[in-house]
Design an enzyme around this catalytic site. Structure first.
Site, PDB file in Angstrom:
ATOM      1  N   GLN A 114      29.810  68.511  23.957  1.00 35.13           N
ATOM      2  CA  GLN A 114      30.410  67.171  24.003  1.00 35.13           C
ATOM      3  C   GLN A 114      31.843  67.166  23.461  1.00 35.13           C
ATOM      4  OE1 GLN A 114      27.802  64.733  24.994  1.00 35.13           O
ATOM      5  NE2 GLN A 114      29.553  63.543  25.637  1.00 35.13           N
ATOM      6  N   LYS A 129      25.988  64.250  19.114  1.00 33.65           N
ATOM      7  CA  LYS A 129      24.792  64.065  19.943  1.00 33.65           C
ATOM      8  C   LYS A 129      23.613  63.799  19.022  1.00 33.65           C
ATOM      9  CE  LYS A 129      23.520  64.335  24.313  1.00 33.65           C
ATOM     10  NZ  LYS A 129      24.336  64.122  25.515  1.00 33.65           N
ATOM     11  N   ASP A 169      21.058  59.268  27.136  1.00 31.95           N
ATOM     12  CA  ASP A 169      20.924  60.613  27.702  1.00 31.95           C
ATOM     13  C   ASP A 169      19.491  60.655  28.242  1.00 31.95           C
ATOM     14  OD1 ASP A 169      22.435  63.401  27.706  1.00 31.95           O
ATOM     15  OD2 ASP A 169      20.382  63.885  27.188  1.00 31.95           O
ATOM     16  N   SER A 380      31.971  55.438  29.022  1.00 31.51           N
ATOM     17  CA  SER A 380      31.636  54.944  27.679  1.00 31.51           C
ATOM     18  C   SER A 380      32.919  54.665  26.899  1.00 31.51           C
ATOM     19  CB  SER A 380      30.804  55.979  26.912  1.00 31.51           C
ATOM     20  OG  SER A 380      29.455  55.950  27.313  1.00 31.51           O
TER      21      SER A 380
HETATM   22  P1  NDP Z   1      16.983  60.638  32.786  1.00 32.59           P
HETATM   23  O1  NDP Z   1      16.032  60.563  31.673  1.00 32.59           O
HETATM   24  O2  NDP Z   1      17.417  59.396  33.461  1.00 32.59           O
HETATM   25  O3  NDP Z   1      16.438  61.621  33.915  1.00 32.59           O
HETATM   26  C1  NDP Z   1      16.126  62.941  33.630  1.00 32.59           C
HETATM   27  C2  NDP Z   1      15.622  63.606  34.880  1.00 32.59           C
HETATM   28  O4  NDP Z   1      15.527  65.003  34.653  1.00 32.59           O
HETATM   29  C3  NDP Z   1      14.229  63.130  35.261  1.00 32.59           C
HETATM   30  O5  NDP Z   1      14.057  63.218  36.644  1.00 32.59           O
HETATM   31  C4  NDP Z   1      13.360  64.149  34.531  1.00 32.59           C
HETATM   32  O6  NDP Z   1      12.055  64.298  35.070  1.00 32.59           O
HETATM   33  C5  NDP Z   1      14.157  65.411  34.706  1.00 32.59           C
HETATM   34  N1  NDP Z   1      13.854  66.315  33.594  1.00 32.59           N
HETATM   35  C6  NDP Z   1      14.018  66.083  32.276  1.00 32.59           C
HETATM   36  N2  NDP Z   1      13.602  67.102  31.536  1.00 32.59           N
HETATM   37  C7  NDP Z   1      13.137  68.002  32.416  1.00 32.59           C
HETATM   38  C8  NDP Z   1      12.585  69.281  32.270  1.00 32.59           C
HETATM   39  N3  NDP Z   1      12.375  69.823  31.062  1.00 32.59           N
HETATM   40  N4  NDP Z   1      12.263  69.949  33.413  1.00 32.59           N
HETATM   41  C9  NDP Z   1      12.467  69.394  34.642  1.00 32.59           C
HETATM   42  N5  NDP Z   1      13.001  68.169  34.825  1.00 32.59           N
HETATM   43  C10 NDP Z   1      13.327  67.505  33.736  1.00 32.59           C
HETATM   44  O7  NDP Z   1      18.244  61.427  32.207  1.00 32.59           O
HETATM   45  P2  NDP Z   1      19.730  61.515  32.772  1.00 32.59           P
HETATM   46  O8  NDP Z   1      19.730  61.418  34.254  1.00 32.59           O
HETATM   47  O9  NDP Z   1      20.546  60.581  31.990  1.00 32.59           O
HETATM   48  O10 NDP Z   1      20.144  62.986  32.315  1.00 32.59           O
HETATM   49  C11 NDP Z   1      20.019  64.124  33.158  1.00 32.59           C
HETATM   50  C12 NDP Z   1      20.948  65.214  32.676  1.00 32.59           C
HETATM   51  O11 NDP Z   1      22.312  64.744  32.728  1.00 32.59           O
HETATM   52  C13 NDP Z   1      20.740  65.684  31.234  1.00 32.59           C
HETATM   53  O12 NDP Z   1      21.069  67.054  31.145  1.00 32.59           O
HETATM   54  C14 NDP Z   1      21.787  64.891  30.464  1.00 32.59           C
HETATM   55  O13 NDP Z   1      22.135  65.520  29.246  1.00 32.59           O
HETATM   56  C15 NDP Z   1      22.928  64.916  31.452  1.00 32.59           C
HETATM   57  N6  NDP Z   1      23.957  63.890  31.299  1.00 32.59           N
HETATM   58  C16 NDP Z   1      23.628  62.568  31.262  1.00 32.59           C
HETATM   59  C17 NDP Z   1      24.618  61.617  31.147  1.00 32.59           C
HETATM   60  C18 NDP Z   1      24.328  60.168  31.182  1.00 32.59           C
HETATM   61  O14 NDP Z   1      25.287  59.380  31.172  1.00 32.59           O
HETATM   62  N7  NDP Z   1      23.092  59.727  31.264  1.00 32.59           N
HETATM   63  C19 NDP Z   1      26.037  62.014  30.982  1.00 32.59           C
HETATM   64  C20 NDP Z   1      26.275  63.417  31.121  1.00 32.59           C
HETATM   65  C21 NDP Z   1      25.249  64.312  31.247  1.00 32.59           C
HETATM   66  P3  NDP Z   1      10.805  63.645  34.296  1.00 32.59           P
HETATM   67  O15 NDP Z   1      10.938  62.179  34.493  1.00 32.59           O
HETATM   68  O16 NDP Z   1       9.618  64.247  34.967  1.00 32.59           O
HETATM   69  O17 NDP Z   1      10.922  64.058  32.867  1.00 32.59           O
HETATM   70  O1  2IT Z   2      26.052  64.121  27.889  1.00 31.23           O
HETATM   71  C1  2IT Z   2      26.737  63.081  27.929  1.00 31.23           C
HETATM   72  O2  2IT Z   2      27.954  63.119  28.125  1.00 31.23           O
HETATM   73  C2  2IT Z   2      26.069  61.803  27.763  1.00 31.23           C
HETATM   74  N1  2IT Z   2      24.844  61.762  27.634  1.00 31.23           N
HETATM   75  C3  2IT Z   2      26.864  60.519  27.727  1.00 31.23           C
HETATM   76  C4  2IT Z   2      27.446  60.305  26.366  1.00 31.23           C
HETATM   77  C5  2IT Z   2      28.124  58.981  26.148  1.00 31.23           C
HETATM   78  O3  2IT Z   2      28.513  58.767  24.992  1.00 31.23           O
HETATM   79  O4  2IT Z   2      28.274  58.186  27.059  1.00 31.23           O
END
Ligand code: NDP
Ligand code: 2IT
Length: 449
Positions: A114, A129, A169, A380
């Site tokens: 991050q 985080k 996240d 954000s």
């Molecule tokens: P969500 O909780 O909305 O979705 C996560 C997705 O990933 C779900 O489909 C979930 O499936 C799947 N998943 C989670 N853990 C596992 C695992 N161990 N094995 C397989 N599939 C898995 O999270 P986000 O979409 O927000 O986050 C997804 C990724 O993006 C993460 O790496 C996060 O750190 C990253 N990220 C998120 C940001 C944000 O703004 N939200 C910003 C930047 C990065 P299931 O429902 O079955 O668990």
């Molecule tokens: O991994 C990421 O960059 C996030 N989950 C978003 C962090 C934020 O502060 O919006």
């Protein structure tokens, strides 16, 4: 990706010794230190000032007990974490993850990444985080609320609009942010921008929900343009079906591509006609169901149990948007054999080091997470600005700023990669461009004795 110099190898050895049993943290640090070898040579003053040593050591780690009452009256206990990694260029900023796989090493790898991601956005945000090993799956709204309130009761002592600003996240979306914001306000008697990803009628920003997925596509589009290509007419495979995956699907489709696959931790769906995003949104955002339910309403689509097979589906563009280390060397080879042109990490560190090596060796356009998924935290940052100014920008205004930020990140990463002699290596470029701004701020701010 091996370290060449004694200085960096020694530093890596110390990280492994001082932070044992944290493989994800080691992996994230190793990748950055490999890219820092030419930087250490170019900036001997940073070596002397201990910048590299300081960069890999979190400024502060908070670990706390989170106890909460289940619907049946049982008391449950989870562990809460907040890693305040680096505040050189702004208040700590980064998401909160609720997932049973969360431990200190996972939160440290995320907090470390991050720092550089936030720096690349060009906005004044440090790196942090947090999260908990609490599993939101199968919990009632009441249980989620009580967990979030208990979690925030302790976290509230350590955060603030000018100190540390958490967000969502994995497992943390609008519902959880709402419960946490409500509890913070109750405890502190303060209505401030202490969290981002808030609801639109209490200080949230338009586009924050869409931002990470949209941003990932804007970054990918910028990479494609360097080869005279675009999303138009391309076949795209996206893993995950959460916040990032859903809005990457939406933007890729708007840009003229066909997204044919999505997944969750149980398995993946393949819908050659293009996924029905309205259906996915209902299943995932409203009903909180499994992706396997999709094929009941789309009989021409196929569901396969298990996650890794998704990368054997032929595609032009792959966007891993689920979780860390979900795409390994074999998966990368399968994608390359099927003619993939571009891969961009919507998730944090979804590609293993072996996979990254395959993409770089084969000349695939590869966008590392700290660049490609920075759109979420960038928006954000825009939410923080709007909160400070007590106004709200329109969807179009925020989306335009998001796209400009993603294109600027692409430019910075490309320029640094060129300057350091590997023009197509966005991993090198993003790490160096992100690092240098933070390093300079640390250097100028001196050492605390
Ligand atoms: P969500 O909780 O909305 O979705 C996560 C997705 O990933 C779900 O489909 C979930 O499936 C799947 N998943 C989670 N853990 C596992 C695992 N161990 N094995 C397989 N599939 C898995 O999270 P986000 O979409 O927000 O986050 C997804 C990724 O993006 C993460 O790496 C996060 O750190 C990253 N990220 C998120 C940001 C944000 O703004 N939200 C910003 C930047 C990065 P299931 O429902 O079955 O668990
Ligand atoms: O991994 C990421 O960059 C996030 N989950 C978003 C962090 C934020 O502060 O919006």
């Amino acid at each position: 990706m091996k370290l060449q110099t004694e200085y960096m190898q020694d530093l890596m050895d110390r990280v492994i010794k001082n932070h044992p049993s944290q493989p994800e943290f080691h992996q994230a640090v190793q990748e950055v230190l490999v890219c820092m070898e030419p930087v250490a040579k170019a900036y001997p003053e940073y070596v002397k000032a201990g910048i590299f040593e300081r960069m890999v050591e979190p400024e502060r780690i908070i670990i706390f007990r989170v106890s909460w009452v289940a619907d049946n009256g049982d008391v449950k206990v989870n562990r809460g974490f907040r890693v305040q990694f680096n505040s050189a260029i702004g208040p700590y900023k980064g998401g909160l993850r609720l997932h049973p796989s969360v431990n200190l090493g996972v939160i440290k790898f995320l907090g470390f990444e991050q720092i550089f991601k936030n720096s690349l956005t060009g906005l004044p945000m440090g790196g942090g985080k947090g999260g908990s090993d609490f599993d939101p799956k199968g919990k009632s709204d009441g249980e989620i609320m009580r967990f979030c309130q208990s979690f925030m009761t302790e976290l509230s002592k350590h955060i603030g609009a000018d100190t540390d600003v958490p967000a969502g996240d994995i497992g943390v979306g609008a519902r959880e942010i709402g419960f946490m914001f409500g509890q913070y306000k109750r405890l502190r008697n303060e209505f401030t921008g202490v969290l981002t990803g808030k609801g639109l009628n209490y200080g949230g920003s338009l586009v924050r929900t869409e931002a990470t997925g949209y941003g990932c596509c804007y970054f990918t589009q910028a990479m494609l343009e360097t080869k005279g290509e675009s999303f138009a007419g391309k076949v795209v495979v996206i893993s995950g079906s959460g916040n990032v995956a859903i809005y990457a699907t939406e933007k890729a489709t708007q840009l003229g591509a066909t997204v044919v696959a999505l997944s969750d931790s149980g398995g993946y769906i393949y819908d050659p006609a293009g996924v029905d995003l309205k259906l996915v949104k209902r299943l995932k955002e409203v009903e909180r169901k499994r992706i396997s339910e999709y094929v009941k309403e789309r009989p021409d689509a196929k569901y396969t149990s298990g996650c890794s097979g998704i990368w054997t589906i032929p595609c032009d563009i792959a966007l891993p948007c689920a979780t860390q280390n979900e795409l390994d060397g074999d998966a990368a080879n399968a994608l390359v054999a099927n003619g993939v042109v571009a891969v961009a990490e919507g998730a944090n560190m979804p590609c293993t080091p072996q996979a990254v090596e395959v993409f770089l060796e084969k000349g695939i356009l590869f966008g590392p997470g700290k660049a490609a998924n920075a759109g979420g935290v960038a928006t954000s940052g825009l939410e923080m600005s709007q909160n400070s100014m007590r106004l709200s920008w329109t969807f179009e205004e925020v989306d335009e700023k998001l796209e400009a930020i993603m294109r600027n990140i692409h430019r910075q990463a490309k320029a640094a990669a060129e300057e350091y002699g590997e023009p197509s290596n966005y991993v090198l470029g993003a790490n160096i461009a992100g690092f240098l701004k933070v390093a300079n701020a640390m250097y100028l701010q001196g050492v605390a004795y």
